[in-house]
Design a protein around this motif. Structure first.
Motif, mmCIF file in Angstrom:
data_model
loop_
_atom_site.group_PDB
_atom_site.id
_atom_site.type_symbol
_atom_site.label_atom_id
_atom_site.label_comp_id
_atom_site.label_asym_id
_atom_site.label_seq_id
_atom_site.Cartn_x
_atom_site.Cartn_y
_atom_site.Cartn_z
ATOM 1 N N GLN A 158 41.166 17.885 -1.871
ATOM 2 C CA GLN A 158 40.110 18.707 -1.294
ATOM 3 C C GLN A 158 40.639 20.007 -0.687
ATOM 4 O O GLN A 158 39.866 20.898 -0.357
ATOM 5 C CB GLN A 158 39.348 17.930 -0.207
ATOM 6 C CG GLN A 158 38.703 16.659 -0.678
ATOM 7 C CD GLN A 158 37.614 16.895 -1.711
ATOM 8 O OE1 GLN A 158 37.048 17.967 -1.815
ATOM 9 N NE2 GLN A 158 37.341 15.875 -2.509
ATOM 10 N N GLU A 204 36.989 17.167 12.526
ATOM 11 C CA GLU A 204 36.488 18.544 12.576
ATOM 12 C C GLU A 204 36.752 19.276 11.261
ATOM 13 O O GLU A 204 35.889 20.009 10.768
ATOM 14 C CB GLU A 204 37.133 19.293 13.734
ATOM 15 C CG GLU A 204 36.662 18.837 15.092
ATOM 16 C CD GLU A 204 37.390 19.515 16.246
ATOM 17 O OE1 GLU A 204 38.272 20.370 15.996
ATOM 18 O OE2 GLU A 204 37.083 19.191 17.400
ATOM 19 N N TYR A 212 30.553 12.483 0.367
ATOM 20 C CA TYR A 212 31.810 13.207 0.558
ATOM 21 C C TYR A 212 32.944 12.230 0.825
ATOM 22 O O TYR A 212 32.770 11.224 1.507
ATOM 23 C CB TYR A 212 31.688 14.181 1.731
ATOM 24 C CG TYR A 212 30.533 15.138 1.575
ATOM 25 C CD1 TYR A 212 30.630 16.220 0.713
ATOM 26 C CD2 TYR A 212 29.344 14.941 2.258
ATOM 27 C CE1 TYR A 212 29.573 17.098 0.556
ATOM 28 C CE2 TYR A 212 28.281 15.812 2.110
ATOM 29 C CZ TYR A 212 28.403 16.890 1.263
ATOM 30 O OH TYR A 212 27.353 17.746 1.107
ATOM 31 N N TYR A 269 31.086 14.189 10.743
ATOM 32 C CA TYR A 269 32.099 13.547 9.905
ATOM 33 C C TYR A 269 31.622 12.184 9.411
ATOM 34 O O TYR A 269 32.132 11.656 8.430
ATOM 35 C CB TYR A 269 33.429 13.417 10.657
ATOM 36 C CG TYR A 269 33.379 12.416 11.794
ATOM 37 C CD1 TYR A 269 33.679 11.084 11.565
ATOM 38 C CD2 TYR A 269 33.024 12.806 13.076
ATOM 39 C CE1 TYR A 269 33.628 10.156 12.591
ATOM 40 C CE2 TYR A 269 32.977 11.881 14.110
ATOM 41 C CZ TYR A 269 33.279 10.569 13.865
ATOM 42 O OH TYR A 269 33.231 9.652 14.880
ATOM 43 N N GLU A 298 34.263 18.181 8.616
ATOM 44 C CA GLU A 298 32.950 18.788 8.838
ATOM 45 C C GLU A 298 32.908 20.225 8.326
ATOM 46 O O GLU A 298 31.946 20.635 7.671
ATOM 47 C CB GLU A 298 32.593 18.756 10.328
ATOM 48 C CG GLU A 298 32.304 17.366 10.841
ATOM 49 C CD GLU A 298 32.145 17.297 12.347
ATOM 50 O OE1 GLU A 298 31.754 16.222 12.830
ATOM 51 O OE2 GLU A 298 32.417 18.300 13.044
ATOM 52 N N VAL A 299 33.958 20.981 8.596
ATOM 53 C CA VAL A 299 34.014 22.379 8.153
ATOM 54 C C VAL A 299 34.167 22.468 6.636
ATOM 55 O O VAL A 299 33.457 23.232 5.975
ATOM 56 C CB VAL A 299 35.177 23.121 8.861
ATOM 57 C CG1 VAL A 299 35.395 24.498 8.246
ATOM 58 C CG2 VAL A 299 34.901 23.236 10.353
ATOM 59 N N ALA A 300 35.076 21.681 6.085
ATOM 60 C CA ALA A 300 35.350 21.755 4.643
ATOM 61 C C ALA A 300 34.134 21.405 3.798
ATOM 62 O O ALA A 300 33.878 22.033 2.767
ATOM 63 C CB ALA A 300 36.522 20.833 4.284
ATOM 64 N N PHE A 301 33.366 20.406 4.232
ATOM 65 C CA PHE A 301 32.203 19.968 3.462
ATOM 66 C C PHE A 301 30.894 20.590 3.970
ATOM 67 O O PHE A 301 29.835 20.316 3.424
ATOM 68 C CB PHE A 301 32.089 18.440 3.481
ATOM 69 C CG PHE A 301 33.205 17.739 2.758
ATOM 70 C CD1 PHE A 301 33.523 18.054 1.445
ATOM 71 C CD2 PHE A 301 33.943 16.755 3.389
ATOM 72 C CE1 PHE A 301 34.535 17.399 0.774
ATOM 73 C CE2 PHE A 301 34.967 16.083 2.723
ATOM 74 C CZ PHE A 301 35.260 16.413 1.411
ATOM 75 N N ASP A 302 30.985 21.383 5.042
ATOM 76 C CA ASP A 302 29.810 22.015 5.643
ATOM 77 C C ASP A 302 28.740 20.973 5.966
ATOM 78 O O ASP A 302 27.589 21.061 5.537
ATOM 79 C CB ASP A 302 29.244 23.106 4.728
ATOM 80 C CG ASP A 302 28.229 23.988 5.444
ATOM 81 O OD1 ASP A 302 28.305 24.107 6.681
ATOM 82 O OD2 ASP A 302 27.346 24.539 4.760
ATOM 83 N N ILE A 303 29.172 19.960 6.731
ATOM 84 C CA ILE A 303 28.270 18.881 7.137
ATOM 85 C C ILE A 303 28.171 18.847 8.657
ATOM 86 O O ILE A 303 29.045 19.368 9.363
ATOM 87 C CB ILE A 303 28.731 17.506 6.583
ATOM 88 C CG1 ILE A 303 30.181 17.199 6.984
ATOM 89 C CG2 ILE A 303 28.567 17.461 5.073
ATOM 90 C CD1 ILE A 303 30.698 15.852 6.517
ATOM 91 N N ASP A 304 27.095 18.249 9.171
ATOM 92 C CA ASP A 304 26.864 18.209 10.612
ATOM 93 C C ASP A 304 27.742 17.186 11.329
ATOM 94 O O ASP A 304 28.060 17.359 12.495
ATOM 95 C CB ASP A 304 25.390 17.896 10.907
ATOM 96 C CG ASP A 304 24.474 19.030 10.467
ATOM 97 O OD1 ASP A 304 24.899 20.200 10.532
ATOM 98 O OD2 ASP A 304 23.350 18.734 10.045
#
Length: 69
Positions: free
Chosen positions: A30, A48, A9, A59, A51-57
């Motif tokens: 993005q 933050e 990402y 950054y 993390e939300v945009a890419f749905d990852i645990d």
């Protein structure tokens, strides 16, 4: 094009100030937008938002570049 870091990402933010002096960050490619009152708060909010945009645990899974205009 693959990110230089090899991470899956990538987000490239441009930071500007709004008329009230808040720092506003946008990654137009993005579609990620956030803001903050200080640089420290802005960086926290960027992490933050990524993390939300890419749905990852974390950054840390993303390559994040920040350019202050």
């Amino acid at each position: 094009m693959e990110p230089v870091s090899g991470k899956k990402y990538r987000a490239n933010f441009i930071v500007t100030k709004d008329i009230k002096g808040n720092l506003c960050a946008a990654d137009m490619e993005q579609g990620i937008f956030t803001d903050g009152l200080t640089k420290e708060e802005l960086v926290k909010n960027i992490r933050e938002a990524v993390e939300v945009a890419f749905d990852i645990d974390s950054y840390l899974e993303a390559e994040i570049r920040i350019k202050y205009a």
